[in-house]
Design an enzyme around this catalytic site. Structure first.
Site: not given
Ligand code: NAP
Ligand code: F7E
Length: 344
Positions: A128, A150, A83, A126, A154, A85, A59
């Site tokens: 994003e 998110y 993640a 990412t 990230k 995600s 985890d």
């Protein structure tokens, strides 16, 4: 000598494709799986690789567990794909998302530094992070402006990966990957929601598909291509940052029309904003409706990546086009619904 790879997030879409790739290259693959009341191994089964991987309990939230897992399998390479995600969920779970997607990364990096700093590390970063984009197309040099918890989490994961590389000379790479999809994509992401939803409408299991912002544009590629890029990053002499993207962008609406055609609809869009509808010209039925509740508090309007660095340094290029991607996903879901065989 056989190399060992530890893959976190092995039960996800990318985990399944990366496992197949690494097994094909002769790796010993150790899969880090979080505890669930019911084992979630359907993608690995579907890919035909479950029997060939060693699974360990893992985890992102628990440093002691991460240390034990890395000490236990002594990997040459770690691919951190685990993640929270889903961007949409990150607005409802901002603290949890930060714990997994930001602090989870530094927990792994610290464990590597303590146990064996020569271990090569891949971080699943990412597009994003570009969010409200400052330039188009986006490259490794484009400034970041995340638009969700998110994206923000990230961005920390990316920055701390760069920092451990620069501070401790670790072989740590950050892959800034644009959206990549496949028939194994999670059902909540828009491409899979569309292919599964339209297949259900066709077979009479649903009236229509409800979607949010149809104007959003994404650079969509095929997950199988992108895991090849991850592996290539870890085979370089030193860690670095790389964008992986197709260099083409399409609106959600375009994906709906393409996938719809494969499934047997001829979808025309009428109306604007929340009143927009996708109507099947053949039957006159509304098969897509906009639901404002699916809009995000802040949206990423347009992503378009330029993967020239990956092409030059890694020899990486995408191989699957947008129409082929949509066709493959639509055909897979049409078949699953027809056979009553939707397992994930
Ligand atoms: P995915 O299908 O959602 O898989 C996520 C994986 O993370 C699952 O195996 C999940 O386990 C695991 N996970 C979640 N929380 C965890 C925790 N607390 N501890 C341990 N494991 C945990 O994602 P994906 O599409 O394969 O993406 C892989 C990675 O790339 C993710 O980090 C994602 O953010 C990033 N990324 C994806 C894309 C894309 O377009 N696909 C683009 C850029 C970056 P369960 O199966 O138990 O839920
Ligand atoms: O949304 C719009 C939505 O959830 C794409 C993750 O893999 O890629 C993914 O993040 C677009 C957005 O992906 C619905 O508003 C409209 O503009 O499929 P998505 P994402 O948010 O781009 C990046 C690179 C990652 O790193 C993430 O992990 O589609 N959209 N209607 C919708 N999206 C969803 N999910 N559902 C809808 O009904």
């Amino acid at each position: 000598m056989t190399k060992t790879a530890l893959i976190t997030g092995i039960t996800g879409q990318d985990g399944a494709y990366l496992t197949r790739l690494l097994l094909g290259k002769g790796y010993r693959v150790v899969g880090a799986v979080r505890r669930n009341s019911v084992p979630n191994l359907t993608r690995l089964e579907d890919m035909g690789v479950l029997k060939d991987v060693e699974l360990v309990g893992f985890d992102l939230l628990e440093l002691s567990n991460i240390i034990h897992v890395i000490e236990g399998c002594r990997p040459d390479e770690i691919y951190n794909l685990a993640a929270q995600s889903f961007v949409g969920a990150s607005f409802d779970l901002p603290v949890y998302t930060g714990d997994c997607d930001a602090l989870g990364v530094v927990r792994i990096l610290e464990a590597i530094r303590m146990i064996n700093p020569k271990t090569r590390f891949y971080q699943a970063s990412t597009s994003e992070m570009f969010g409200k984009v400052r330039e188009t197309p986006q490259t490794e040099m484009t400034p970041f402006h995340p638009r969700s918890p998110y994206g923000a989490a990230k961005l920390y994961g990316h920055a701390i990966t760069v920092n451990y590389r620069e501070s401790y000379g670790m072989h740590a790479s950050s892959g800034i990957l644009f959206n990549h999809e496949s028939p194994l994509r999670g059902q909540e992401f828009v491409t899979r929601k569309v292919t599964l939803g339209l297949a259900r409408v066709k077979h009479g299991h649903a009236e229509m598909v409800e979607l949010g912002n149809l104007d959003a544009k994404r650079d969509w590629g095929f997950a199988g291509d992108y895991v090849e890029g991850m592996w290539r990053m870890l085979q370089q002499e030193a860690g670095d940052d790389y964008v992986l993207a197709t260099g083409q962008t399409h609106a959600v609406r375009d994906f709906v029309q393409l996938a719809g055609r494969v499934i047997g609809f001829d979808i025309a869009f009428e109306g604007h904003g929340a009143s927009e509808q996708g109507i099947d010209r053949k039957s006159g039925k509304t098969v897509v409706r906009v639901n404002e509740k699916l809009y995000r508090p802040a949206e990423v309007d347009l992503l378009l990546g330029h993967a020239a660095k990956a092409e030059r340094k890694l020899g990486w290029k995408h191989t699957v086009s947008f129409p082929d991607l949509a066709t493959g996903m639509a055909e897979a879901d049409e078949q699953r619904v027809r056979d009553n065989a939707v397992r994930f």
